[in-house]
Enzyme design. Structure first.
Site, short mmCIF file in Angstrom:
data_model
loop_
_atom_site.label_atom_id
_atom_site.label_comp_id
_atom_site.label_asym_id
_atom_site.label_seq_id
_atom_site.Cartn_x
_atom_site.Cartn_y
_atom_site.Cartn_z
N HIS A 78 2.88 1.98 -1.77
CA HIS A 78 3.04 3.05 -0.79
C HIS A 78 1.78 3.08 0.07
CE1 HIS A 78 0.83 4.95 -4.05
NE2 HIS A 78 0.59 6.03 -3.32
N HIS A 80 -0.58 5.45 0.78
CA HIS A 80 -1.76 6.31 0.59
C HIS A 80 -3.03 5.46 0.54
CE1 HIS A 80 0.85 9.77 -1.21
NE2 HIS A 80 0.97 9.66 0.09
N ASP A 82 -5.82 5.28 -1.03
CA ASP A 82 -6.42 4.69 -2.23
C ASP A 82 -5.70 3.45 -2.68
OD1 ASP A 82 -4.38 6.64 -2.80
OD2 ASP A 82 -4.88 6.48 -4.92
N HIS A 83 -4.52 3.18 -2.13
CA HIS A 83 -3.77 1.96 -2.42
C HIS A 83 -3.79 0.97 -1.26
CE1 HIS A 83 -1.75 3.38 -6.18
NE2 HIS A 83 -2.15 4.54 -5.66
#
Length: 265
Positions: A78, A80, A82-83
């Site tokens: 996804h 976001h 932090d990814h």
């Protein structure tokens, strides 16, 4: 499970025979130990799932781990940060496209969606659409290892927050889908986006579903007792939770209130 790796010193290096975690140095109450970047395949060509935040040291450590191996594609569970925050920079370092459900995070012409199958090193990685935590959340089924990469849909510890771009009704349907899927295919491990490997997929998902139903019941009771705002409900339902987590809890409460309102409750 044969081939399952759960190191004593944390998520870094954990995984299965064909999936290896490289831990990003972004620990927090929301990200647990940090983001697990997953390297899929042990041959000359690999896939990388969730490069993590835009942290040059982490990205270069990931490149060093890969050595001479070629990255066929970068996949995002996804969007976001932090990814996905380091995806474009990592793609530049290794010369690979970035595939994601959300076109804003792609680098290259190919997207990524439910039912897609990506092959690498003789392995298949099946994409499963699991919206809920975010609108664009995906999981990945690795049949060779009996493992499901779950992104933020299921964490290695604790429970998932429904983000502002997510939806609890979608999330509950995704949990039901994953629960049915892991039982049908005999999955033997969940490889989360944060936290340790989960060697009991059915048990983990049963726990997630039960927890969500319990929280909804607690919120119903809090409303009956006079709590009306998300903040007031958090103070009742999450009274024993560390206050540093209350902002995240309030985010989840908003999603749960929206869900209950949709049911007319």
């Amino acid at each position: 499970m044969s081939g399952l790796r759960i190191p004593l010193d944390g998520p870094d290096g954990s995984g299965t025979a064909n999936a290896f975690a490289v831990l990003a140095p972004n620990p927090s109450p929301m990200t647990l130990d940090g983001t697990n970047t997953w390297v899929i395949g042990t041959g000359e060509e690999t896939l990388v799932v969730d490069p993590g935040p835009d942290d040059e040291a982490h990205l270069r450590r990931l490149v060093a781990h890969l050595g001479e191996r070629r990255v066929r594609a970068v996949l995002l569970s996804h969007g976001h940060d932090d990814h996905s925050g380091g995806a474009r920079r990592f793609a530049e370092l290794v010369g690979a496209p970035v595939r994601a459900l959300d076109p804003r995070h792609r680098l290259g012409e190919e997207g990524l969606g439910d039912g897609d199958v990506i092959t690498v090193d003789g392995l298949e990685l099946h994409v499963v659409g699991t919206p809920g935590h975010s609108f664009d959340s995906l999981c990945f089924w690795l049949p060779e290892d009996g493992a499901v990469l779950t992104g933020d849909t299921v964490l290695g510890r604790g429970t998932t927050v429904i983000a502002p771009d997510g939806d609890l009704a979608d999330y509950l349907r995704s949990l039901d889908l994953l629960r049915a899927t892991v039982e049908k295919v005999g999955a033997r491990a969940l490889l989360p986006g944060h936290g340790p490997v989960l060697p009991d997929p059915v048990g983990a998902l049963d726990g997630y579903v039960a927890h969500r139903r319990q929280r909804l019941d607690q919120i119903r009771r809090a409303r009956r007792q006079g709590a009306t705002t998300p903040k007031e409900i958090v103070e009742v339902v999450y009274a024993e939770v560390d206050r540093s987590l209350w902002p995240a809890a309030e985010m989840s409460v908003r999603a749960q209130l929206s869900y209950l309102d949709g049911l007319g409750e």
